[in-house]
Design a protein around this motif. Structure first.
Motif, PDB file in Angstrom:
ATOM      1  N   ALA A  58      11.637  -4.813   3.986  1.00 58.49           N
ATOM      2  CA  ALA A  58      12.138  -5.114   2.653  1.00 58.49           C
ATOM      3  C   ALA A  58      11.113  -4.829   1.567  1.00 58.49           C
ATOM      4  CB  ALA A  58      12.587  -6.574   2.583  1.00 58.49           C
ATOM      5  N   THR A  59       9.819  -4.916   1.907  1.00 60.46           N
ATOM      6  CA  THR A  59       8.775  -4.737   0.897  1.00 60.46           C
ATOM      7  C   THR A  59       8.343  -3.278   0.735  1.00 60.46           C
ATOM      8  OG1 THR A  59       7.066  -5.183   2.568  1.00 60.46           O
ATOM      9  CG2 THR A  59       7.880  -7.048   1.275  1.00 60.46           C
ATOM     10  N   HIS A  60       8.851  -2.391   1.572  1.00 63.19           N
ATOM     11  CA  HIS A  60       8.427  -0.995   1.476  1.00 63.19           C
ATOM     12  C   HIS A  60       8.954  -0.393   0.170  1.00 63.19           C
ATOM     13  CE1 HIS A  60       7.778   3.241   2.401  1.00 63.19           C
ATOM     14  NE2 HIS A  60       7.063   2.864   3.447  1.00 63.19           N
ATOM     15  N   PRO A  61       8.112   0.336  -0.592  1.00 69.46           N
ATOM     16  CA  PRO A  61       8.553   0.886  -1.879  1.00 69.46           C
ATOM     17  C   PRO A  61       9.798   1.762  -1.780  1.00 69.46           C
ATOM     18  CG  PRO A  61       6.167   1.078  -1.642  1.00 69.46           C
ATOM     19  CD  PRO A  61       6.678   0.611  -0.320  1.00 69.46           C
ATOM     20  N   ARG A  62       9.935   2.555  -0.719  1.00 71.77           N
ATOM     21  CA  ARG A  62      11.112   3.410  -0.567  1.00 71.77           C
ATOM     22  C   ARG A  62      12.375   2.569  -0.376  1.00 71.77           C
ATOM     23  NH1 ARG A  62       8.976   7.600  -2.969  1.00 71.77           N
ATOM     24  NH2 ARG A  62       8.134   9.262  -1.642  1.00 71.77           N
ATOM     25  N   ILE A  63      12.268   1.511   0.409  1.00 69.98           N
ATOM     26  CA  ILE A  63      13.414   0.636   0.640  1.00 69.98           C
ATOM     27  C   ILE A  63      13.809  -0.061  -0.656  1.00 69.98           C
ATOM     28  CG2 ILE A  63      14.244  -1.369   1.908  1.00 69.98           C
ATOM     29  CD1 ILE A  63      13.834   1.183   3.604  1.00 69.98           C
ATOM     30  N   GLN A  64      12.817  -0.550  -1.391  1.00 66.15           N
ATOM     31  CA  GLN A  64      13.103  -1.216  -2.660  1.00 66.15           C
ATOM     32  C   GLN A  64      13.754  -0.253  -3.654  1.00 66.15           C
ATOM     33  OE1 GLN A  64       9.193  -2.739  -3.664  1.00 66.15           O
ATOM     34  NE2 GLN A  64       9.613  -4.721  -2.709  1.00 66.15           N
ATOM     35  N   GLU A  65      13.290   0.985  -3.658  1.00 64.26           N
ATOM     36  CA  GLU A  65      13.851   1.994  -4.562  1.00 64.26           C
ATOM     37  C   GLU A  65      15.318   2.262  -4.244  1.00 64.26           C
ATOM     38  OE1 GLU A  65      12.518   6.492  -5.971  1.00 64.26           O
ATOM     39  OE2 GLU A  65      12.295   5.917  -3.862  1.00 64.26           O
TER      40      GLU A  65
END
Length: 408
Positions: A58-65
């Motif tokens: 959930a904290t990965h920048p790609r996932i958040q994007e």
């Protein structure tokens, strides 16, 4: 079916539904950049995009994007609980060989029944790892496409799974490959032609136009090897053996290995054992790709297996020549003695010979880099992810039109 990225079909008022399934076993991998970019464009255009992948952080920048753009993400291994076999395999096998638990296939099949997407895309790191997940689509008639990021000569599906693989590829509405080599090799491994197939480009992390000036060379020449630290595919061990040869020990040449991977410590210790530690360094994963090329004169790759390495496209766009073996689609973009130096094979002797030719022409590297930039801009589109998203949209529109015509 002919697909064109240049002219997207006119969009109807209704929203289309897309499902994207990624087989990458890591929290995030380079093979996921293409579908990610396409997903963002589709979501921003108002279409529904549902993503299924393993190890969603959930904290990965790609996932958040992706979530911020309105995409939904489901972790295929989070629920239901993975089988004991899968948990044990995670401990004893390399990630690329983890089996997909049966529950994973059941979860995905159930989700597809509920969502009824207009198109499902299976993004594969290789050309085999999405077959089990795509098989229910092939059997139940759900429209789907495949994207293949790499094909390797040493892998051939066992006879017991051969029919399933053939069925999955033949039933796909389209098969996308990142190099002509990968397409032709997959056809050979299947023993079948793929009439609905084409080659696409991966997105890159450098400006499309405006190569960088060459760095000074008074203190020596700096080569960058930008690749995952995994010698089965990327062959960094071959470069260490080349540097261990007497004539390279005496020259002001240094290789920096950029990237992370499961064999970093092994490569560090191999460099120590071969007594070339002073000629190499390990810089880890670097987000600033143009920054690499502000301080390095050329790219060197020793890959044994490839799709079409993003690192080479980025180096060329930045105005840097490449010294590489002809793995995957490298020879489709690298012109020997024009945009770089092509080794005959991924072997120590062949790489030594290519590096020797490059060294003899080191004064010409800025000129070769300029030619490389020009050739790259003529070979890859400015926005590959946008083009890919348009192709998926066009394909979904075509399938919807055919379905409506049949229903009428």
């Amino acid at each position: 079916m002919s697909l064109s990225a240049a002219a997207p079909a006119s969009e109807p008022a209704d929203t289309l539904c897309f499902v994207i399934v990624s087989t990458c076993p890591d929290a995030w991998g380079g093979s996921e950049e293409l579908w990610r970019g396409a997903a963002l464009h589709l979501a921003q255009a108002g279409h529904a995009v549902h993503i299924f992948k393993t190890h969603v952080q959930a904290t990965h920048p790609r996932i958040q994007e992706l979530r911020a753009a309105g995409c939904t993400l489901t972790d295929l291994l989070a629920w239901p609980r993975p089988t004991v076999l899968a948990r044990l395999s995670h401990r004893v096998l390399p990630a690329r060989w983890w089996p997909q638990p049966l529950e994973t296939e059941q979860l995905l099949s159930s989700a597809l029944q509920q969502l009824q997407p207009h198109l499902t895309l299976f993004s594969q790191g290789g050309n085999l790892d999405g077959v089990a997940l795509a098989q229910p689509c092939a059997q139940q008639g759900h429209p789907y496409a495949l994207v293949v990021q790499k094909a390797t000569e040493i892998f051939l599906v066992y006879d017991e799974g051969r029919q399933a693989m053939q069925q999955v590829y033949q039933a796909a509405q389209h098969c996308f490959f990142v190099s002509r080599h990968n397409l032709e090799l997959t056809q050979c491994q299947l023993g079948q032609r793929l009439p609905r197939a084409s080659v696409v480009s991966n997105p890159f992390n450098v400006p499309f136009a405006g190569e960088l000036p060459a760095p000074p060379a008074e203190a020596g020449y700096q080569l960058a090897c930008v690749a995952r630290l995994d010698i089965l595919d990327k062959g960094q061990d071959l470069l260490l053996h080349v540097l261990a040869r007497p004539h390279w020990r005496e020259r002001p040449l240094h290789i920096t290995f950029f990237g992370s991977g499961p064999q970093r410590q092994g490569l560090v210790e191999m460099a120590d054992f071969l007594e070339v530690s002073g000629q190499v360094s390990f810089a880890g994963q670097v987000a600033d790709v143009p920054g690499i090329w502000r301080t390095h004169h050329a790219l060197v790759l020793a890959s044994r297996y490839e799709g079409l390495p993003l690192a080479m496209v980025e180096a060329m766009l930045c105005g840097r020549p490449t010294i590489a073996a002809p793995a995957g689609g490298i020879a489709e973009l690298l012109i020997d003695d024009v945009t770089g130096f092509l080794a005959a094979a991924p072997t120590v002797d062949a790489l030594d010979e290519a590096l020797e030719r490059a060294w003899a022409r080191r004064a010409d590297w800025p000129q070769l880099g300029a030619q490389a930039a020009h050739h790259a801009r003529a070979s890859v589109p400015p926005d590959p992810a946008l083009d890919f998203g348009r192709q998926l949209l066009q394909l979904a529109h075509s399938l919807t039109s055919i379905s409506q015509a049949i229903s009428a």
